[in-house]
Write an enzyme that holds these catalytic residues in place. Structure first.
Site, mmCIF file in Angstrom:
data_model
loop_
_atom_site.group_PDB
_atom_site.id
_atom_site.type_symbol
_atom_site.label_atom_id
_atom_site.label_comp_id
_atom_site.label_asym_id
_atom_site.label_seq_id
_atom_site.Cartn_x
_atom_site.Cartn_y
_atom_site.Cartn_z
ATOM 1 C CG ASN A 55 -0.261 -0.095 2.532
ATOM 2 O OD1 ASN A 55 0.828 0.471 2.716
ATOM 3 N ND2 ASN A 55 -0.868 -0.794 3.487
ATOM 4 C CG LEU A 56 -0.437 5.121 -1.568
ATOM 5 C CD1 LEU A 56 -1.413 6.290 -1.473
ATOM 6 C CD2 LEU A 56 0.621 5.393 -2.625
ATOM 7 N N GLY A 57 1.580 3.424 2.281
ATOM 8 C CA GLY A 57 2.418 3.522 3.470
ATOM 9 C C GLY A 57 3.611 2.586 3.401
ATOM 10 C CD GLU A 58 2.144 -2.684 3.331
ATOM 11 O OE1 GLU A 58 1.643 -3.354 4.252
ATOM 12 O OE2 GLU A 58 1.879 -2.871 2.125
ATOM 13 C CG ASP A 96 -5.467 -10.373 3.693
ATOM 14 O OD1 ASP A 96 -4.260 -10.115 3.538
ATOM 15 O OD2 ASP A 96 -6.006 -10.484 4.808
#
Length: 501
Positions: free
Chosen positions: A207-210, A281
């Site tokens: 995701n964007l944070g990761e 998921d």
């Protein structure tokens, strides 16, 4: 309508059932306790929950497997769980879904569980049970052996990494090498900022944070962040990077080239967001199923985006189901005529999927030889009684027996194509018999519609429909319009033209 929609529907309605996918990662049990908050405790400034409901669901890598099973795939699971009550509950959930857990190793550590306490749909507390210890070397070796054995039997592999200890660097290296040798896609859901752990996978799905953690670029600097993501593709030998961007959708990144920016963006489908837990998921499971089936990544991203939009509208960790995607993919206005013409087995599946999604199934039938205003009026009336209309169409041999040797004027293939092109019709199925009784019994429609001077008791199939809890509707015919009259007019016109020659 999505690209390759016909292929997607074929897969959802049977093709995925031939697909075997292995999920390796951190298994969890998600437990939810719901109640009402009515007062503050006199013992401490905390809310008092009056217990109302408790339920358990598969979480982590186990939820990825549940999503695969929901899509119709044969799901295999590998990871660790403990010999405790949480393991028994998780195993029962997976067993009911038909998920193969032969790759799961029982360890001396506890099964990871997350208990969420929810009051009036607001999460008030989460209690996690897990160990920070590393599993013993013998158990780690056993997991490597079981995972490697399973790779030879499947069509795709997912690394579901929640940073809980199942996916060591060594295991990832072994699994990625084996999957590449087998020529099957391998996808990783990361929880570490160092993507070198996943070197050589088909795609990583952050995701964007990761992605921000992996690149050091803040998530709000989107353009710069995605450019850095493209560089990671080359650095770590990925085929592409698939970035989930919350309400913005999904972006697929490849290295830029002279002919392409290397970026494909699938915007999110507008839905009310209720709970985003488990959406990642769903995305990776859907991507894996689509890629293993030969669909292009752009199409896979569109389907995954649609699936994620469905699950975030539900409370808690809920996997996607094939019938939900079918219902979303088959609005009558979005399908081509050829995609609405189905054989008996396909129409039975389509109707079952619509019904599971809460649709009301309407059925009518006829020869529909030379379409006229009366036919259109009947079909429009049918749509008033439900949300999905299935049209039973007499095949040529059946029309000939009913109408005589000069009929039909238009052959069954052309008649089916014309009827399927109408917006009011959601599916067309041909039948060879003189009546649609067997078809009605197979489909069990909620509403059976007949046009003309009938009574409920004289409509073929009325007993079966009513016995199943449905109803019969009679709609009047439009006076002066019939195929027989059209044929008479055409015959008279042709005769007059011949006389004038």
């Amino acid at each position: 309508m999505l690209p390759e929609s016909h292929s997607i529907l074929n897969l959802l309605e049977g093709g995925f059932s031939q697909l075997k996918v292995l999920v390796i990662g951190d298994l969890m049990l998600d437990r939810y306790i719901h109640g009402e908050v009515e007062r503050i405790s006199p013992e401490a400034p905390v809310p008092v929950i009056r217990h109302a409901q408790r339920y358990e669901r598969a979480g982590g890598a186990a939820n990825v497997a549940m999503n695969l099973a929901g899509l119709g795939c044969q799901a295999f699971l590998a990871g660790f769980w403990g010999g405790d009550s949480e393991q028994a509950e998780l195993a029962a959930i997976l067993d009911r879904a038909g998920i193969d857990t032969v790759g799961v190793v029982t360890t001396s550590l506890p099964t990871i569980s997350k208990t969420r306490i929810v009051g009036r749909m607001q999460q008030l507390l989460r209690l996690d049970i897990e160990s920070r210890d590393t599993p013993p070397a013998t158990e780690v070796q056993r997991l490597q052996e079981r995972a490697t054995e399973l790779i030879a039997k499947v069509h795709a592999v997912i690394l579901s990494d929640y940073a809980k200890g199942a996916l060591s660097n060594t295991l990832c290296e072994i699994v990625i090498r084996a999957a590449r040798l087998a020529g099957i896609p391998i996808l990783a859901d990361p929880k570490t900022p160092d993507f070198s752990k996943y070197n050589g996978v088909t795609t990583v799905c952050p995701n964007l944070g990761e992605l921000a953690a992996a690149t050091g670029i803040p998530a709000h600097r989107t353009e710069e962040l995605l450019a850095a993501g493209q560089a990671l593709v080359v650095e770590h030998d990925f085929k592409f990077l698939t970035v989930t961007m919350s309400e913005k959708g999904i972006t697929v990144l490849r290295p830029p080239s002279p002919d392409s920016s290397g970026t494909y963006h699938s915007p999110a489908r507008a839905r009310e967001v209720f709970d985003v837990s488990g959406a990642g998921d769903t995305v990776i499971a859907t991507l894996a199923a689509c890629l293993a089936s030969g669909l292009q990544i752009e199409t896979a991203a569109e389907v995954a985006n649609l699936a994620a939009g469905i699950v975030v509208s539900k409370a808690g960790t809920v996997p996607i189901a094939a019938h939900e995607l079918v219902a979303a993919l088959t609005p009558s206005s979005g399908l081509t005529a050829s995609e609405k013409i189905l054989d008996l087995e396909r129409v039975k599946l389509r109707v079952a999927e619509w019904r599971a999604s809460g649709e009301t199934i309407v059925f009518t039938n006829g020869c529909f030889d030379l379409l006229h205003v009366g036919h259109i009026t009947l079909l429009e009336d049918c749509r008033r009684f439900g949300s999905k209309l299935v049209l039973g169409l007499n095949a040529d041999a059946s029309v000939c027996r009913l109408k005589g040797p000069t009929r039909p004027i238009v052959n069954q293939g052309e008649r089916a194509r014309v009827m399927a092109a109408l917006a009011a019709v959601d599916a067309v199925v041909l039948f060879e018999e003189d009546t649609p009784l067997e078809l009605i019994r197979a489909l069990k429609p909620n509403v059976l519609v007949k046009g003309g001077d009938y009574t409920v008791e004289t409509v073929v199939g009325h007993e079966d429909v009513i016995a199943a809890g449905g109803r019969v509707e009679i709609v009047p015919t439009v006076e002066g319009f019939s195929t027989t009259n059209l044929v008479k007019k055409l015959t008279a016109t042709t005769h007059n033209e011949e006389m004038l020659k």
